[in-house]
Design a protein around this motif. Structure first.
Motif, PDB file in Angstrom:
ATOM      1  N   ALA A  18       0.914  -1.117  -0.033  1.00  0.00           N
ATOM      2  CA  ALA A  18      -0.097  -0.176   0.175  1.00  0.00           C
ATOM      3  C   ALA A  18       0.963   1.072   0.035  1.00  0.00           C
ATOM      4  CB  ALA A  18      -1.043   0.014   1.252  1.00  0.00           C
ATOM      5  N   VAL A  19       1.922   1.299   0.836  1.00  0.00           N
ATOM      6  CA  VAL A  19       2.870   2.394   0.661  1.00  0.00           C
ATOM      7  C   VAL A  19       3.526   2.590  -0.559  1.00  0.00           C
ATOM      8  CG1 VAL A  19       4.883   3.319   1.803  1.00  0.00           C
ATOM      9  CG2 VAL A  19       3.098   2.404   3.401  1.00  0.00           C
ATOM     10  N   ALA A  20       3.884   1.467  -1.176  1.00  0.00           N
ATOM     11  CA  ALA A  20       4.481   1.515  -2.325  1.00  0.00           C
ATOM     12  C   ALA A  20       3.694   2.266  -3.517  1.00  0.00           C
ATOM     13  CB  ALA A  20       4.984   0.241  -2.894  1.00  0.00           C
ATOM     14  N   ILE A  21       2.385   1.637  -3.601  1.00  0.00           N
ATOM     15  CA  ILE A  21       1.539   2.310  -4.533  1.00  0.00           C
ATOM     16  C   ILE A  21       1.177   3.691  -4.185  1.00  0.00           C
ATOM     17  CG2 ILE A  21      -0.861   1.981  -5.243  1.00  0.00           C
ATOM     18  CD1 ILE A  21      -0.874  -0.841  -4.672  1.00  0.00           C
ATOM     19  N   GLY A  22       1.097   4.199  -3.046  1.00  0.00           N
ATOM     20  CA  GLY A  22       1.069   5.366  -2.710  1.00  0.00           C
ATOM     21  C   GLY A  22       2.112   6.370  -2.984  1.00  0.00           C
ATOM     22  N   VAL A  23       3.536   5.700  -2.973  1.00  0.00           N
ATOM     23  CA  VAL A  23       4.645   6.561  -3.355  1.00  0.00           C
ATOM     24  C   VAL A  23       4.517   6.703  -4.997  1.00  0.00           C
ATOM     25  CG1 VAL A  23       7.163   6.336  -3.737  1.00  0.00           C
ATOM     26  CG2 VAL A  23       6.097   5.929  -1.712  1.00  0.00           C
ATOM     27  N   LEU A  24       4.249   5.784  -5.648  1.00  0.00           N
ATOM     28  CA  LEU A  24       3.868   5.729  -7.205  1.00  0.00           C
ATOM     29  C   LEU A  24       2.892   6.731  -7.541  1.00  0.00           C
ATOM     30  CD1 LEU A  24       4.110   2.106  -8.295  1.00  0.00           C
ATOM     31  CD2 LEU A  24       5.925   3.821  -8.757  1.00  0.00           C
ATOM     32  N   LEU A  25       1.679   6.963  -6.828  1.00  0.00           N
ATOM     33  CA  LEU A  25       0.806   7.986  -7.269  1.00  0.00           C
ATOM     34  C   LEU A  25       1.573   9.336  -6.828  1.00  0.00           C
ATOM     35  CD1 LEU A  25      -2.136   6.173  -5.479  1.00  0.00           C
ATOM     36  CD2 LEU A  25      -1.682   6.612  -7.984  1.00  0.00           C
ATOM     37  N   ARG A  26       1.997   9.443  -5.673  1.00  0.00           N
ATOM     38  CA  ARG A  26       2.668  10.948  -5.493  1.00  0.00           C
ATOM     39  C   ARG A  26       3.651  11.212  -6.483  1.00  0.00           C
ATOM     40  NH1 ARG A  26       3.655  14.467  -1.539  1.00  0.00           N
ATOM     41  NH2 ARG A  26       5.769  15.102  -1.217  1.00  0.00           N
ATOM     42  N   LYS A  27       4.512  10.327  -6.657  1.00  0.00           N
ATOM     43  CA  LYS A  27       5.661  10.777  -7.733  1.00  0.00           C
ATOM     44  C   LYS A  27       5.033  11.050  -9.112  1.00  0.00           C
ATOM     45  CE  LYS A  27       9.737   8.852 -10.065  1.00  0.00           C
ATOM     46  NZ  LYS A  27       9.458   9.498 -10.939  1.00  0.00           N
ATOM     47  N   LYS A  51      -4.780  12.267  -0.407  1.00  0.00           N
ATOM     48  CA  LYS A  51      -3.787  12.286   0.624  1.00  0.00           C
ATOM     49  C   LYS A  51      -3.604  11.019   1.276  1.00  0.00           C
ATOM     50  CE  LYS A  51      -4.190  17.160   1.799  1.00  0.00           C
ATOM     51  NZ  LYS A  51      -4.473  18.380   2.879  1.00  0.00           N
ATOM     52  N   ASN A  52      -4.772  10.336   1.723  1.00  0.00           N
ATOM     53  CA  ASN A  52      -4.761   8.810   2.301  1.00  0.00           C
ATOM     54  C   ASN A  52      -4.246   7.946   1.090  1.00  0.00           C
ATOM     55  OD1 ASN A  52      -5.531   9.661   5.004  1.00  0.00           O
ATOM     56  ND2 ASN A  52      -7.693   9.446   4.241  1.00  0.00           N
TER      57      ASN A  52
END
Length: 75
Positions: A18-27, A51-52
């Motif tokens: 989940a954190v890795a997916i979030g990092v990709l979205l933010r990038k 944000k979540n």
């Protein structure tokens, strides 16, 4: 490996994913030089949900009732 260790390992892997997916979205958002507000407006998704997503906190996201219906109620 014990059952409890296996379950903990699974939960750890899910959180890491989940954190890795979030990092990709933010990038992707930052690479496109867009703000959370820009994405929120374009997709009509509230800023706190975006944000979540970027933080990998999928457990805080609302459930879409349309997809969680009882099989008995579907027609």
């Amino acid at each position: 490996m014990k059952q409890s260790e296996l379950a903990l390992s699974f939960e750890d892997n899910m959180q890491a994913s989940a954190v890795a997916i979030g990092v990709l979205l933010r990038k992707a958002r930052l690479d496109a030089k867009l703000s959370i507000a820009d994405i929120s407006h374009a997709l009509r998704i509230p800023k706190d949900i975006l944000k979540n997503l970027e933080a990998g906190r999928f457990d805080t996201l609302p459930v879409c009732r349309r997809h969680v219906q009882s099989p008995l109620r579907r027609k």
